[in-house]
Design a protein around this motif. Structure first.
Motif, PDB file in Angstrom:
ATOM      1  N   ILE A 167     -75.659  38.944 -21.579  1.00 59.38           N
ATOM      2  CA  ILE A 167     -77.351  38.926 -21.341  1.00 59.38           C
ATOM      3  C   ILE A 167     -77.579  38.867 -20.093  1.00 59.38           C
ATOM      4  N   PHE A 168     -76.970  37.959 -19.236  1.00 58.39           N
ATOM      5  CA  PHE A 168     -77.201  37.625 -17.863  1.00 58.39           C
ATOM      6  C   PHE A 168     -77.211  39.434 -17.014  1.00 58.39           C
ATOM      7  N   CYS A 169     -76.217  40.131 -17.345  1.00 58.55           N
ATOM      8  CA  CYS A 169     -76.248  41.380 -16.566  1.00 58.55           C
ATOM      9  C   CYS A 169     -77.536  42.419 -17.153  1.00 58.55           C
ATOM     10  N   SER A 170     -77.776  42.167 -18.482  1.00 58.41           N
ATOM     11  CA  SER A 170     -78.961  43.027 -18.793  1.00 58.41           C
ATOM     12  C   SER A 170     -80.286  42.467 -18.232  1.00 58.41           C
ATOM     13  N   HIS A 171     -80.324  41.269 -18.115  1.00 54.36           N
ATOM     14  CA  HIS A 171     -81.507  40.631 -17.375  1.00 54.36           C
ATOM     15  C   HIS A 171     -81.641  40.669 -16.140  1.00 54.36           C
ATOM     16  N   ASN A 172     -80.498  40.811 -15.289  1.00 56.51           N
ATOM     17  CA  ASN A 172     -80.671  41.172 -13.757  1.00 56.51           C
ATOM     18  C   ASN A 172     -80.737  42.604 -13.582  1.00 56.51           C
ATOM     19  N   GLU A 173     -80.509  43.489 -14.540  1.00 54.65           N
ATOM     20  CA  GLU A 173     -80.717  44.952 -14.660  1.00 54.65           C
ATOM     21  C   GLU A 173     -82.291  45.244 -14.955  1.00 54.65           C
ATOM     22  N   GLU A 174     -83.219  44.237 -15.360  1.00 52.65           N
ATOM     23  CA  GLU A 174     -84.104  44.246 -15.779  1.00 52.65           C
ATOM     24  C   GLU A 174     -84.427  45.269 -17.107  1.00 52.65           C
ATOM     25  N   ARG A 175     -83.336  45.068 -17.761  1.00 46.31           N
ATOM     26  CA  ARG A 175     -83.333  45.830 -19.177  1.00 46.31           C
ATOM     27  C   ARG A 175     -84.193  45.091 -20.229  1.00 46.31           C
ATOM     28  N   ALA A 176     -84.792  45.707 -21.042  1.00 47.86           N
ATOM     29  CA  ALA A 176     -85.536  44.901 -22.162  1.00 47.86           C
ATOM     30  C   ALA A 176     -84.941  44.040 -23.070  1.00 47.86           C
ATOM     31  N   LEU A 177     -85.241  42.993 -23.154  1.00 49.68           N
ATOM     32  CA  LEU A 177     -84.876  41.871 -23.946  1.00 49.68           C
ATOM     33  C   LEU A 177     -86.093  41.419 -25.142  1.00 49.68           C
ATOM     34  N   VAL A 178     -85.513  41.187 -26.036  1.00 51.29           N
ATOM     35  CA  VAL A 178     -86.141  40.603 -27.285  1.00 51.29           C
ATOM     36  C   VAL A 178     -85.947  39.352 -27.705  1.00 51.29           C
ATOM     37  N   ASP A 179     -86.908  38.271 -28.151  1.00 50.23           N
ATOM     38  CA  ASP A 179     -86.561  37.295 -28.781  1.00 50.23           C
ATOM     39  C   ASP A 179     -86.156  37.503 -30.384  1.00 50.23           C
ATOM     40  N   PRO A 180     -85.696  36.448 -31.070  1.00 53.44           N
ATOM     41  CA  PRO A 180     -84.928  36.613 -32.446  1.00 53.44           C
ATOM     42  C   PRO A 180     -86.221  37.375 -33.329  1.00 53.44           C
ATOM     43  N   ALA A 181     -87.472  37.410 -33.063  1.00 53.06           N
ATOM     44  CA  ALA A 181     -88.273  37.781 -33.909  1.00 53.06           C
ATOM     45  C   ALA A 181     -88.544  39.366 -33.752  1.00 53.06           C
ATOM     46  N   GLY A 182     -87.883  39.622 -32.314  1.00 50.56           N
ATOM     47  CA  GLY A 182     -88.060  41.089 -32.012  1.00 50.56           C
ATOM     48  C   GLY A 182     -89.342  41.453 -30.893  1.00 50.56           C
ATOM     49  N   ARG A 183     -89.798  40.335 -30.409  1.00 49.67           N
ATOM     50  CA  ARG A 183     -90.907  40.114 -29.461  1.00 49.67           C
ATOM     51  C   ARG A 183     -90.346  40.369 -28.041  1.00 49.67           C
ATOM     52  N   PRO A 184     -90.930  40.952 -27.304  1.00 55.22           N
ATOM     53  CA  PRO A 184     -90.286  41.395 -25.735  1.00 55.22           C
ATOM     54  C   PRO A 184     -90.396  39.961 -24.842  1.00 55.22           C
ATOM     55  N   VAL A 185     -89.349  39.630 -24.114  1.00 54.01           N
ATOM     56  CA  VAL A 185     -89.463  38.531 -23.128  1.00 54.01           C
ATOM     57  C   VAL A 185     -88.904  38.821 -21.978  1.00 54.01           C
ATOM     58  N   ASP A 186     -89.234  38.112 -21.054  1.00 54.98           N
ATOM     59  CA  ASP A 186     -88.902  38.440 -19.472  1.00 54.98           C
ATOM     60  C   ASP A 186     -87.940  37.098 -19.199  1.00 54.98           C
ATOM     61  N   THR A 187     -87.909  36.210 -19.793  1.00 51.16           N
ATOM     62  CA  THR A 187     -87.275  34.962 -19.500  1.00 51.16           C
ATOM     63  C   THR A 187     -85.683  35.090 -20.102  1.00 51.16           C
ATOM     64  N   VAL A 188     -84.516  34.287 -19.681  1.00 47.82           N
ATOM     65  CA  VAL A 188     -83.433  34.007 -20.109  1.00 47.82           C
ATOM     66  C   VAL A 188     -82.810  32.761 -20.115  1.00 47.82           C
ATOM     67  N   HIS A 189     -82.196  32.343 -20.959  1.00 49.61           N
ATOM     68  CA  HIS A 189     -81.958  30.793 -20.962  1.00 49.61           C
ATOM     69  C   HIS A 189     -80.530  30.748 -20.180  1.00 49.61           C
ATOM     70  N   GLN A 190     -80.377  29.878 -19.234  1.00 51.91           N
ATOM     71  CA  GLN A 190     -79.397  29.939 -18.318  1.00 51.91           C
ATOM     72  C   GLN A 190     -78.104  29.364 -19.034  1.00 51.91           C
ATOM     73  N   PHE A 191     -77.942  28.738 -20.055  1.00 43.53           N
ATOM     74  CA  PHE A 191     -76.669  28.072 -20.722  1.00 43.53           C
ATOM     75  C   PHE A 191     -76.313  26.716 -20.124  1.00 43.53           C
ATOM     76  N   ASP A 192     -76.392  26.930 -18.789  1.00 40.34           N
ATOM     77  CA  ASP A 192     -76.060  25.476 -17.575  1.00 40.34           C
ATOM     78  C   ASP A 192     -76.352  25.777 -16.400  1.00 40.34           C
ATOM     79  N   PRO A 193     -76.540  24.884 -15.484  1.00 39.53           N
ATOM     80  CA  PRO A 193     -76.654  25.220 -14.064  1.00 39.53           C
ATOM     81  C   PRO A 193     -75.457  26.003 -13.347  1.00 39.53           C
ATOM     82  N   TYR A 194     -74.364  25.643 -13.692  1.00 39.87           N
ATOM     83  CA  TYR A 194     -73.201  26.490 -13.175  1.00 39.87           C
ATOM     84  C   TYR A 194     -73.381  27.903 -13.657  1.00 39.87           C
ATOM     85  N   TRP A 195     -73.373  28.540 -14.912  1.00 39.41           N
ATOM     86  CA  TRP A 195     -73.327  29.812 -15.235  1.00 39.41           C
ATOM     87  C   TRP A 195     -74.849  30.535 -14.863  1.00 39.41           C
TER      88      TRP A 195
END
Length: 80
Positions: free
Chosen positions: A39-67
């Protein structure tokens, strides 16, 4: 049918696919895919992401600071 597995960077999801395949209980013609780069690669490439309800989102959860450092658009990172 096709099932796409994903995780932050694609490693854990690839391992999970192998585990699922090894149980040999899949219906015939089931196509398992790994989201390459995760999902990080998709986010970095500005591909469309959606939340569990199918709504478009611009943010991504980082998992933890290292990753999370692998996310290039840091201003759109949440969580950690």
């Amino acid at each position: 049918k096709r099932a796409v597995f994903y995780c932050s960077v694609g490693v854990r999801s690839a391992k999970l696919i192998e585990r699922v395949k090894s149980h040999n209980s899949l219906p015939p013609k089931t196509d398992l895919r790994n989201l390459e780069g995760g999902i990080f690669c998709s986010h970095n490439e500005e591909r469309a992401l959606v939340d569990p309800a199918g709504r478009p989102v611009d943010t991504v959860h980082q998992f933890d600071p290292y990753w999370g450092r692998l996310i290039s658009r840091q201003h759109l990172v949440v969580g950690g």
